[in-house]
Scaffold this motif. Structure first.
Motif, PDB file in Angstrom:
ATOM      1  N   ILE A  80     -30.325  28.047   9.508  1.00  0.00           N
ATOM      2  CA  ILE A  80     -28.883  28.347   8.340  1.00  0.00           C
ATOM      3  C   ILE A  80     -28.387  29.171   7.634  1.00  0.00           C
ATOM      4  O   ILE A  80     -29.427  30.069   7.719  1.00  0.00           O
ATOM      5  CB  ILE A  80     -28.683  27.123   7.768  1.00  0.00           C
ATOM      6  N   MET A  81     -27.156  29.690   7.607  1.00  0.00           N
ATOM      7  CA  MET A  81     -27.196  30.826   6.359  1.00  0.00           C
ATOM      8  C   MET A  81     -26.601  29.355   4.690  1.00  0.00           C
ATOM      9  O   MET A  81     -26.356  28.648   4.962  1.00  0.00           O
ATOM     10  CB  MET A  81     -26.432  31.339   6.529  1.00  0.00           C
ATOM     11  N   ALA A  82     -27.412  30.125   3.769  1.00  0.00           N
ATOM     12  CA  ALA A  82     -27.805  28.902   2.737  1.00  0.00           C
ATOM     13  C   ALA A  82     -26.845  29.437   1.558  1.00  0.00           C
ATOM     14  O   ALA A  82     -26.992  30.914   1.240  1.00  0.00           O
ATOM     15  CB  ALA A  82     -28.945  28.553   1.924  1.00  0.00           C
ATOM     16  N   LEU A  92     -31.163  33.460   4.013  1.00  0.00           N
ATOM     17  CA  LEU A  92     -31.174  32.320   5.350  1.00  0.00           C
ATOM     18  C   LEU A  92     -32.457  31.957   5.628  1.00  0.00           C
ATOM     19  O   LEU A  92     -33.684  31.914   5.130  1.00  0.00           O
ATOM     20  CB  LEU A  92     -31.087  33.456   6.782  1.00  0.00           C
ATOM     21  N   VAL A  93     -32.381  30.420   6.449  1.00  0.00           N
ATOM     22  CA  VAL A  93     -33.964  29.258   6.740  1.00  0.00           C
ATOM     23  C   VAL A  93     -33.483  29.053   8.119  1.00  0.00           C
ATOM     24  O   VAL A  93     -32.304  28.751   8.261  1.00  0.00           O
ATOM     25  CB  VAL A  93     -33.149  28.023   5.913  1.00  0.00           C
ATOM     26  N   LEU A  94     -34.844  29.735   8.523  1.00  0.00           N
ATOM     27  CA  LEU A  94     -35.053  28.956   9.887  1.00  0.00           C
ATOM     28  C   LEU A  94     -35.747  27.716  10.125  1.00  0.00           C
ATOM     29  O   LEU A  94     -36.724  27.575   8.637  1.00  0.00           O
ATOM     30  CB  LEU A  94     -35.502  30.049  10.504  1.00  0.00           C
ATOM     31  N   ALA A  95     -35.787  27.056  11.150  1.00  0.00           N
ATOM     32  CA  ALA A  95     -36.456  25.956  11.141  1.00  0.00           C
ATOM     33  C   ALA A  95     -37.792  26.257  11.369  1.00  0.00           C
ATOM     34  O   ALA A  95     -37.858  27.220  11.983  1.00  0.00           O
ATOM     35  CB  ALA A  95     -35.586  24.811  12.274  1.00  0.00           C
ATOM     36  N   THR A 119     -22.621  27.139  11.220  1.00  0.00           N
ATOM     37  CA  THR A 119     -21.683  26.732   9.669  1.00  0.00           C
ATOM     38  C   THR A 119     -20.719  25.953   9.572  1.00  0.00           C
ATOM     39  O   THR A 119     -19.677  26.560  10.241  1.00  0.00           O
ATOM     40  CB  THR A 119     -21.796  27.792   8.161  1.00  0.00           C
ATOM     41  N   THR A 120     -20.359  25.169   8.622  1.00  0.00           N
ATOM     42  CA  THR A 120     -18.813  23.493   8.720  1.00  0.00           C
ATOM     43  C   THR A 120     -18.684  24.661   8.047  1.00  0.00           C
ATOM     44  O   THR A 120     -16.857  24.756   7.934  1.00  0.00           O
ATOM     45  CB  THR A 120     -18.806  22.744   9.007  1.00  0.00           C
ATOM     46  N   ARG A 121     -18.845  25.899   7.074  1.00  0.00           N
ATOM     47  CA  ARG A 121     -18.093  26.169   5.762  1.00  0.00           C
ATOM     48  C   ARG A 121     -18.280  27.986   6.067  1.00  0.00           C
ATOM     49  O   ARG A 121     -18.592  28.801   5.613  1.00  0.00           O
ATOM     50  CB  ARG A 121     -18.766  25.689   4.887  1.00  0.00           C
ATOM     51  N   PRO A 122     -17.711  28.447   7.174  1.00  0.00           N
ATOM     52  CA  PRO A 122     -17.827  29.591   7.316  1.00  0.00           C
ATOM     53  C   PRO A 122     -16.842  30.285   5.793  1.00  0.00           C
ATOM     54  O   PRO A 122     -17.737  31.294   5.169  1.00  0.00           O
ATOM     55  CB  PRO A 122     -17.034  30.317   8.520  1.00  0.00           C
ATOM     56  N   ASP A 123     -15.758  30.123   5.538  1.00  0.00           N
ATOM     57  CA  ASP A 123     -15.346  30.338   4.152  1.00  0.00           C
ATOM     58  C   ASP A 123     -16.557  30.421   3.212  1.00  0.00           C
ATOM     59  O   ASP A 123     -15.935  30.737   2.252  1.00  0.00           O
ATOM     60  CB  ASP A 123     -14.164  29.051   3.819  1.00  0.00           C
TER      61      ASP A 123
END
Length: 967
Positions: free
Chosen positions: A336-338, A258-261, A246-250
Motif C-alpha cells: 500500500i501507499m500509506a 509505503l508499506v509492504l506485507a 488504493t481506493t483513494r488515488p486522490d
RNA sequence: GCGAAGGUGGCGGAACAGGCAGACGCGCUGGCCUUAGGAGCCAGUGCCGCAAGGCGUGCGGGUUCGAGUCCCGCCCUUCGCACCA
C-alpha cells in the motif's frame, strides 16, 4: 358433553403411509406445464433430528401440501449431504465404516420424517457419498480443470498437532481445534483451488435479479467485496517497481511512505543490509502468528523499516518503505501507499513510528481550530476575537497562564483570524491553525503546512522557539499532543484536493477520476478493481469425501483421470488412519493414464461444499449413469422456484452453488445461470443451554434447582441458543410425538412466530397447540351427526345477521390463508386466522337457529385450510365427513369477494383524531365513502358531540373509519 | 469501525398500501365442574382511574384530520464482516 376423545396416535398411525403409498409426492417429471420445484436444503445426516430441524422440514412440508392442493406439479426431493468430518471421526473413534455410520443416521432421519408426516419424492433420493453421485462431483472437477478453473498451488492450511489432521477454516474456533482445543498450526501445503474469483463480477452483478432476502444479498455482496480504485507504480531507489492498490488515488500527494506485507516477494531484494536482521525477525514473527493473533492485536500497529526508499510519482518525494503485518499479502497487491492524513490505520502507524503526516484533502465541514499558547500574543486578542464574532473559550493551560481555544468555520473567518493573530503575535512565538486550514503563523510570516519539506522546516523552527518540542519527530506528532486538536488532525472523507501540485483544487466528486487520468497520462498508474473474494480452497486431507481425480506422474506431471475411468473409488479399508487417503498405499499407487508408468494418486478429497454445489441438478435425473443430470429436464425444472434453508449457508453454500451453476451455464449445459430463483431463510429454534465450567454443557433436564450443575453443584451459566446436540439443549421430536402427536408439534412449530425469525421453544406454547387441536376435534366430531345428512349448499340470501358474519369471516379467512401461503410465507398468521374462524364457528354452533349448511361448509373449509399444517387429523376428519377423495386430491378452497361485503360492520368515527363513536351499517354501504359519511354524521352520539362546533372537514375511508375535523 | 435486521402488554407475537394498537396463542385473575388437577368449560386481562376520562408501540423533535407505520436527530439489542488499503 364430550364426544370421542382426540387420539393422535390412532389417527396418525392410520394415515402415516397413506400419502406416500398414494404417490401424492411424486413429481410428474415430464409434465412441466404447471411445475413447481420446491427444495429444502438437504441435511448432513448426523445423529437425530431435533425439534429445531422442524422449522425447515415441517415448514417445507406444509408449503408443498398447499402447492399440491393448489394444483401444482411439485418436485419436492430430499437427499443427504453425506460426506464429512463427523462420519470420519466417528469411524476413527468407534472403528465402524463411515458409510455404515452415515447410512444408520440416514435411516434414523427417514424414520423421523415419516413420524412428522413430512413427505418427499423418495424415488429421487440421493446421497453425495455414493459412487454414482460422487462420480459426477469428480466429473465437475475435471471440467473445471479443463477450463483452467481448478488449479494446484502452495497454500497455508490449519493443522491440529494433537489430532494430526488438517482442519477446514470453519473448524478452527478462536485459533483452536474444534474437537480437542489444541492450538492450530499453519502448514504450507500444495492445495487445490477453484477459481471462483473469475466469476466475481457476475456473482455480484446477478444478485440483483434474485428474489432473495435483502440481508443475504448484502452478505454476499460484502463477501465478494468489490472495491474500485487504482494501481499506482512507485519506483524504488534501486529501480524496482512497487505496485500498490488504493481506493483513494486522490490522496497520492499525501503518500509519505509505503508499506509492504511481510510476505511480499520484493522484501528480500529491497531490504538494506543494515536492516536485514530486523526484517527477518519481523517476518518470522508475522508468519508464526495465526490469523487470529494477527487480527486480535489489530490496534497495535507494529512494523519495521526496510531501509529502502521509493519515489512518490506525484511530487518526487523520497519516501521510506516499511513492512507491517497490517498489510495483507492476500489482498490487493500486498503493498500500500500509506496516506496517514486520510487513513485511520496509516495515521496510527505514522504517529507511532514518527513518519510524516501531510493533509491533502480539505475537510468537507470547513472546521478549523487554533490553540493560542499563554503568553504568545499580546493582550487584546480575546477582545478582538469577540468583536470579530469568532468563537473561542479561554482557560488555564497547565501553570503557564491563560490559553485561548479557538474554533473556526469557513475560509473567510480563518483569514480574518490569521490577520488578528499576526497583529497580536509576540516576537519569538508562533500560533497554528489546523483542520480546514494548515498554517503556522510566525512573527515573520505565515508558513503553510503542505509538504514533507514544510513539515521539517516548521518542526525545526518550533524546536528553536520551544525546547519542549524537542523529542517530537513530526509536526503532526507535536499537534497530537494537544487533546483540543484530536478531532481535526485526521479525516477519511472525500473532499477538495489540497497540497496536490497541479491537481490542487480538484473538487471531491472529481478527485478520484481526475487523479487516475493524471496517472494514466504519465504511465505510472491505472484504474483497477480488486475483490475481497478469494479462490475456493477445495482440498481436504481426509478420507470421507470425493477423491480428487488427478494422478501425479513423475514423467507427465499432473494428469487428470480420464472421464471414462470415473469414479475414482474410495478404497474400502477396515480401519481408518488419521491421515485420510494418504494413509492408504493401495489407493495411492496407480498407473499414469497418459504414459502408463508408475504414478501416485492425489490423496486429497474435495470439500463437501463441492458435493452440495450441484446436488439440486441431480434430482431431475437421479439415476442417470451417463451424465450428471439431464440438461433438458434441468432446463425445464430449474431454477428452483423456492429454496428454503438456514441463514448459516447465506454465504458459502449459496455462493458456491451460484458459481457452479454459472460455470455449467458457460459450458452450455444449462440455459439458466442462477440456481435459486427465490430463497427463504427460516430462523432457528432456540432453547436454554447450560454451561458448567468443569462439566461443560449440561442438558436442561438434568439441571438442578437454582440452575446448578447436577455433578458438582456449581452455578451454571445459562444462555438461550440455537438447539444443537453439542450444546445438549435439544428437544427430541420422538418425545413430543409420543406425548402430543405429530400434528401438535407441527402446529406449534408453524405457529410459534414468523418463520424467518429465531424463536425460543416453549413447553407452554406446545400445550396451546395441543388444546387447539382438541377443541377443533371436539367441534367437528360434535357436529358430525347434525350435518351428516345435509346436502344443500349454503345460500347467503337466507342467512340472518349472525350467519352472514360467519359467512364473511369464512371467506376472509380463506383469502388471508391463501395469500399468506402464496406470498410471504406468514404461516404463523395463517394459523392464527384459522383459529379465529374456528373460535367464531364454535360460538355459532351453539345458536339455536344455526344454519346447518353454513356449519357444514365452514367445517369442510377449515379442515382443508388446516390440512397443510396438521395433515393427519385433517385427513381423518375429512374421511369422517364422508369424503371419498383424499385431501391432496381436493382443490384448495376458493373465496368469493362478494361474500366479503355481506352483513353488517362496525365503523369507528373519530372527532379530532379520537374515536368518539361507532356506527353499524351494512358492509356494502361502508364501502361507499358518501354513504359512510352520511351515516356517521347522522349518528346521535356524533351529533351530540358536534353540538356547538363547526365541522371543518370529514374524511371517510371506505370500510375503515370516518374522521371528522371540527373547530 | 462497517453492513444488515430489530426494539410493541408479564411472554411469543399481530397490525404486510398512513386509518379502531395489542389479532392469535401463552401466562395470570376470578368463577363453574371435579375426590383430585400440569384436565375441561365460562368470564376478565396494556397502564392510571370508582367512573367520566386520560396515557400508551426505545428516546427527542417534525409532517398529517390521523403515525407502531413517513421524515430528522439520538439510544439500545442481535446477527454478519472486520487492519480489505
Amino acid at each position: 358433553m364430550k364426544g370421542e376423545p382426540y387420539d393422535p396416535h390412532a389417527i396418525e398411525d392410520r394415515w402415516r403411509d397413506f400419502w406416500h403409498k398414494r404417490g401424492f409426492f411424486k413429481a410428474r417429471i415430464h409434465d412441466t406445464s404447471r411445475k413447481f420445484y420446491y427444495l429444502n436444503m438437504f441435511p448432513y445426516p448426523s445423529g437425530k433430528l431435533h425439534a429445531g430441524h422442524g422449522r425447515n422440514y415441517i415448514l417445507g412440508d406444509a408449503i408443498v401440501r398447499f402447492l399440491i392442493m393448489r394444483g401444482w406439479n411439485v418436485l419436492n426431493p430430499m437427499g443427504w449431504d453425506a460426506f464429512g468430518l463427523p462420519a470420519e471421526n466417528a469411524a476413527i473413534e468407534q472403528g465402524i465404516h463411515p458409510r455404515d455410520w452415515t447410512w444408520a443416521n440416514i435411516r434414523e432421519f427417514k424414520r423421523q420424517f415419516r413420524a412428522w408426516g413430512v413427505e418427499y419424492d423418495w424415488d429421487r433420493e440421493i446421497a453425495t457419498c455414493e459412487p454414482d453421485y460422487y462420480k459426477w462431483t469428480q466429473w465437475l472437477f475435471l471440467k473445471l480443470y479443463e477450463r483452467g478453473l481448478a488449479y494446484r498451488a502452495q497454500g497455508k492450511v490449519n493443522h491440529c498437532p494433537h489430532c494430526e489432521v488438517v482442519l477446514a477454516n470453519e473448524q478452527v474456533i478462536g485459533g483452536r481445534c474444534w474437537r480437542c482445543g489444541a492450538e492450530v498450526e499453519k502448514r504450507e501445503l500444495a492445495q487445490w483451488y477453484f477459481k471462483i474469483t473469475a466469476y466475481a463480477d457476475r456473482l455480484l452483478r446477478d444478485l440483483e435479479k434474485l428474489d432473495w432476502p435483502e440481508h443475504v444479498k448484502r452478505m454476499q455482496e460484502n463477501w465478494i467485496g468489490r472495491s474500485e480504485g487504482a494501481e499506482v507504480t512507485f519506483k524504488a531507489e534501486d529501480g524496482q517497481d512497487i505496485v500498490v492498490f488504493t481506493t483513494r488515488p486522490d490522496t497520492l500527494w499525501g503518500a509519505t511512505f509505503l508499506v509492504l506485507a511481510p510476505e511480499h516477494p520484493l522484501v528480500d531484494a529491497l531490504t538494506h543490509p543494515a536492516h536485514r536482521d530486523a526484517v527477518a525477525a519481523y517476518r518470522e514473527a508475522a508468519t508464526a502468528k495465526t490469523e487470529m493473533e494477527r487480527t486480535a492485536k489489530a490496534l497495535d500497529k507494529t512494523g519495521v523499516p526496510t531501509g529502502a526508499h521509493a519515489v512518490n510519482p506525484a511530487n518526487g518525494e523520497r519516501i521510506p518503505i516499511w513492512i507491517a503485518d497490517y498489510v495483507m499479502m492476500t489482498y490487493g497487491t500486498g503493498a500500500i501507499m500509506a496516506v496517514p492524513a486520510h487513513d485511520e490505520r496509516d495515521f496510527a502507524f505514522a504517529l507511532k513510528h514518527g513518519l510524516p503526516i501531510i493533509p491533502v484533502i480539505a475537510r468537507p465541514d470547513g472546521l478549523a481550530k487554533s490553540f493560542v499558547f499563554p503568553g504568545s500574543v499580546r493582550s487584546g486578542l480575546a477582545e478582538a476575537l469577540a468583536r470579530a464574532n469568532i468563537a473561542f473559550t479561554a482557560g488555564p493551560h497547565r501553570d503557564r497562564g491563560e490559553a485561548l481555544y479557538v474554533t473556526l468555520r469557513g475560509e473567510a473567518e480563518i483569514d480574518r483570524y490569521i490577520d488578528l493573530v499576526r497583529a497580536h503575535l509576540q516576537p519569538g512565538s508562533w500560533c497554528e491553525v489546523v483542520g480546514a486550514r494548515w498554517a503556522f503563523v510566525f512573527d515573520d510570516g505565515v508558513v503553510p503546512f503542505d509538504s514533507v519539506a514544510a513539515d521539517r522546516k516548521i518542526l525545526a523552527r518550533c524546536k528553536e522557539l520551544e525546547p519542549k518540542v524537542g523529542d517530537k519527530r513530526t509536526v503532526m506528532e507535536m499537534l497530537a499532543g494537544l487533546d483540543f486538536y484530536r478531532d481535526v488532525l485526521f479525516h477519511a472523507e472525500h473532499g477538495t484536493m489540497i497540497h496536490s501540485g497541479p491537481l490542487t483544487g480538484t473538487p471531491g466528486e472529481a478527485a478520484v477520476a481526475t487523479t487516475i487520468r493524471w496517472l494514466e497520462e504519465r504511465g505510472v498508474g491505472k484504474a483497477a478493481v480488486h475483490w475481497r473474494l478469494r479462490d475456493w480452497l477445495v482440498s481436504r486431507q481426509r478420507y470421507w469425501g470425493a477423491p480428487i481425480p488427478i494422478v501425479h506422474c513423475p514423467e507427465c506431471g499432473e494428469v487428470p483421470v480420464p472421464e471414462e475411468d470415473l469414479p475414482v473409488l474410495l478404497p474400502d479399508v477396515p480401519t481408518l488412519g488419521k491421515q485420510g487417503l494418504a494413509d492408504i498405499p493401495e489407493f495411492i499407487l496407480t498407473r499414469c493414464p497418459r504414459c502408463g508408468g508408475e504414478a501416485r494418486r492425489d490423496t486429497d478429497t474435495m470439500d463437501t461444499f463441492v458435493d452440495s454445489s450441484w446436488y439440486f441438478l441431480r434430482y431431475v435425473s437421479p439415476s442417470d449413469g451417463k451424465r450428471p443430470f439431464d440438461p433438458e429436464l434441468a432446463n425445464r425444472w430449474l431454477p428452483v422456484d423456492l429454496y428454503v434453508g438456514g441463514v448459516e449457508h447465506a454465504i458459502l453454500h449459496l455462493l458456491y452453488s451460484r458459481f457452479i451453476t454459472k460455470f455449467l451455464h458457460d459450458l452450455g449445459l444449462l440455459a439458466f445461470d442462477e440456481p435459486f430463483r427465490r430463497l427463504f431463510t427460516q430462523g432457528m429454534i432456540t432453547y436454554p443451554a447450560y454451561w458448567c465450567p468443569t462439566h461443560h454443557w449440561i442438558s436442561p433436564r438434568e439441571v438442578r434447582e437454582g440452575d446448578r450443575c447436577p455433578k458438582c453443584g456449581a452455578p451454571l451459566e445459562v444462555s438461550v441458543l440455537a438447539m444443537s446436540k453439542s450444546k445438549k439443549n435439544v428437544v427430541p421430536p420422538d418425545e413430543l410425538i409420543e406425548r402430543y402427536g405429530a400434528d401438535t408439534e407441527r402446529l406449534y412449530t408453524l405457529f410459534m412466530g414468523p418463520p424467518e425469525r429465531d424463536i425460543e421453544w416453549s413447553e407452554e406454547g406446545i400445550r396451546g397447540a395441543w388444546r387447539f387441536l382438541n377443541r377443533f376435534w371436539q367441534l367437528v366430531i360434535g357436529e358430525l351427526p347434525r350435518i351428516a345428512a345435509v346436502r344443500r349448499e349454503p345460500d347467503p340470501a337466507r342467512f340472518d345477521a349472525a350467519a352472514l358474519a360467519l359467512w364473511r369471516k369464512l371467506h376472509a379467512t380463506v383469502q388471508k390463508v391463501t395469500e399468506e401461503l402464496e406470498g410471504r410465507l406468514g404461516l404463523n398468521t395463517a394459523v392464527a386466522a384459522i383459529m379465529e374462524l374456528t373460535n367464531e364457528l364454535s360460538a355459532y354452533v351453539e345458536r339455536s337457529d344455526a344454519d346447518l349448511t353454513l356449519i357444514r361448509q365452514t367445517i369442510r373449509t377449515v379442515v382443508l385450510l388446516l390440512a397443510p399444517f396438521v395433515p393427519f387429523v385433517c385427513e381423518e376428519l375429512w374421511h369422517r365427513l364422508g369424503e371419498e377423495k383424499p385431501i391432496l386430491e381436493t382443490p384448495w378452497p376458493g373465496y368469493d369477494p362478494a361474500a366479503l361485503s355481506e352483513g353488517e360492520v362496525e365503523i369507528p368515527v373519530q372527532i379530532n383524531g379520537r374515536v368518539r363513536a361507532r356506527v353499524r351499517l351494512p358492509a356494502r354501504d361502508a364501502a361507499d365513502a358518501e354513504a359512510l359519511k352520511a351515516m356517521a354524521l347522522g349518528d346521535p352520539t356524533v351529533q351530540e358531540r358536534l353540538r356547538g362546533h363547526e365541522v371543518d372537514r370529514v374524511i371517510a375511508v371506505p370500510g375503515k373509519l370516518v374522521s371528522i375535523v371540527v373547530r
